[in-house]
Write a protein that holds these residues in place. Structure first.
Motif, PDB file in Angstrom:
ATOM      1  N   TRP A   1      29.383  33.442  41.989  1.00 19.56           N
ATOM      2  CA  TRP A   1      30.666  33.177  41.342  1.00 19.56           C
ATOM      3  C   TRP A   1      31.173  34.431  40.637  1.00 19.56           C
ATOM      4  O   TRP A   1      32.358  34.754  40.716  1.00 19.56           O
ATOM      5  CB  TRP A   1      30.542  31.994  40.396  1.00 19.56           C
ATOM      6  N   LEU A   2      30.296  35.147  39.973  1.00 15.24           N
ATOM      7  CA  LEU A   2      30.694  36.409  39.337  1.00 15.24           C
ATOM      8  C   LEU A   2      31.152  37.423  40.391  1.00 15.24           C
ATOM      9  O   LEU A   2      32.151  38.128  40.196  1.00 15.24           O
ATOM     10  CB  LEU A   2      29.547  36.988  38.523  1.00 15.24           C
TER      11      LEU A   2
ATOM     12  N   LYS B   1      34.631  36.420  41.763  1.00 13.65           N
ATOM     13  CA  LYS B   1      35.714  36.645  40.804  1.00 13.65           C
ATOM     14  C   LYS B   1      36.070  38.121  40.652  1.00 13.65           C
ATOM     15  O   LYS B   1      37.130  38.442  40.132  1.00 13.65           O
ATOM     16  CB  LYS B   1      35.373  36.018  39.457  1.00 13.65           C
ATOM     17  N   GLN B   2      35.211  39.007  41.139  1.00  9.27           N
ATOM     18  CA  GLN B   2      35.509  40.433  41.104  1.00  9.27           C
ATOM     19  C   GLN B   2      36.291  40.904  42.340  1.00  9.27           C
ATOM     20  O   GLN B   2      36.778  42.026  42.365  1.00  9.27           O
ATOM     21  CB  GLN B   2      34.206  41.242  40.992  1.00  9.27           C
TER      22      GLN B   2
ATOM     23  N   GLU C   1      31.285  24.399  34.027  1.00  3.16           N
ATOM     24  CA  GLU C   1      30.552  25.493  34.659  1.00  3.16           C
ATOM     25  C   GLU C   1      29.136  25.644  34.136  1.00  3.16           C
ATOM     26  O   GLU C   1      28.247  26.090  34.863  1.00  3.16           O
ATOM     27  CB  GLU C   1      31.328  26.821  34.555  1.00  3.16           C
TER      28      GLU C   1
ATOM     29  N   ILE D   1      35.378  28.350  47.130  1.00  2.00           N
ATOM     30  CA  ILE D   1      35.965  28.909  45.909  1.00  2.00           C
ATOM     31  C   ILE D   1      36.822  27.909  45.137  1.00  2.00           C
ATOM     32  O   ILE D   1      36.693  27.812  43.908  1.00  2.00           O
ATOM     33  CB  ILE D   1      36.720  30.209  46.222  1.00  2.00           C
TER      34      ILE D   1
ATOM     35  N   GLU E   1      35.043  25.180  36.956  1.00  2.00           N
ATOM     36  CA  GLU E   1      35.285  26.024  35.788  1.00  2.00           C
ATOM     37  C   GLU E   1      36.491  25.537  34.991  1.00  2.00           C
ATOM     38  O   GLU E   1      36.447  25.461  33.760  1.00  2.00           O
ATOM     39  CB  GLU E   1      35.481  27.476  36.238  1.00  2.00           C
TER      40      GLU E   1
ATOM     41  N   ILE F   1      44.473  34.627  41.017  1.00  2.00           N
ATOM     42  CA  ILE F   1      44.314  34.009  39.718  1.00  2.00           C
ATOM     43  C   ILE F   1      45.046  34.831  38.680  1.00  2.00           C
ATOM     44  O   ILE F   1      45.709  34.391  37.832  1.00  2.00           O
ATOM     45  CB  ILE F   1      42.823  33.880  39.345  1.00  2.00           C
TER      46      ILE F   1
ATOM     47  N   TYR G   1      40.789  37.545  44.788  1.00  2.00           N
ATOM     48  CA  TYR G   1      40.659  36.506  43.773  1.00  2.00           C
ATOM     49  C   TYR G   1      41.474  36.888  42.540  1.00  2.00           C
ATOM     50  O   TYR G   1      42.224  36.075  41.992  1.00  2.00           O
ATOM     51  CB  TYR G   1      39.191  36.275  43.397  1.00  2.00           C
ATOM     52  N   LYS G   2      41.321  38.144  42.131  1.00  2.00           N
ATOM     53  CA  LYS G   2      42.065  38.608  40.955  1.00  2.00           C
ATOM     54  C   LYS G   2      43.573  38.522  41.165  1.00  2.00           C
ATOM     55  O   LYS G   2      44.312  38.141  40.253  1.00  2.00           O
ATOM     56  CB  LYS G   2      41.666  40.044  40.617  1.00  2.00           C
TER      57      LYS G   2
ATOM     58  N   ALA H   1      36.222  26.963  41.261  1.00  2.00           N
ATOM     59  CA  ALA H   1      37.312  27.183  40.304  1.00  2.00           C
ATOM     60  C   ALA H   1      37.655  25.890  39.561  1.00  2.00           C
ATOM     61  O   ALA H   1      37.906  25.906  38.353  1.00  2.00           O
ATOM     62  CB  ALA H   1      38.544  27.731  41.023  1.00  2.00           C
TER      63      ALA H   1
END
Length: 107
Positions: free
Chosen positions: A94-95, A98-99, A80, A68, A75, A107, A103-104, A72
């Motif tokens: 990756w999508l 990020k969900q 990316e 990860i 990106e 970040i 991770y949320k 990151a």
């Protein structure tokens, strides 16, 4: 350094590493080699993601935790499109990553 003289040598080693990294960024051959290694790694990740949901199976693992930060950084550097979006399984992965609530929260 006056407060922690025993850490001075560690500090100087870290500083040397930083200067070495800066020098490598100026070396076109080193950059090319690094890019080749990145492409190879991402190719291996893509192959694995064709077989499993996450890197080593259907559950999130330490292998994913290690990948990860690299994605990151890609990106963050605005790369990316070349190294994530253009690789279908990595883009999907990756999508998905990020969900994740963790991770949320980070970040």
């Amino acid at each position: 350094m006056a407060e922690s003289p025993d850490l001075a040598s560690v500090y100087h080693l870290k500083l040397k590493d930083a200067y070495d990294t800066t020098d490598k960024l100026k070396d076109p051959d080193a950059l090319k080699e690094s890019e080749e290694q990145l492409v190879q790694l991402l190719g291996e990740v893509e192959l694995q993601l064709n077989e499993t949901y996450y890197l080593v199976g259907d559950e999130f693992s330490m292998a994913d935790v290690m990948l990860i930060p690299l994605l990151a950084l890609i990106e963050l550097l605005g790369l990316e499109v070349d190294y994530i979006v253009s690789i279908p399984k990595i883009a999907e992965y990756w999508l998905l990553v990020k969900q994740r609530p963790s991770y949320k929260a980070l970040i």
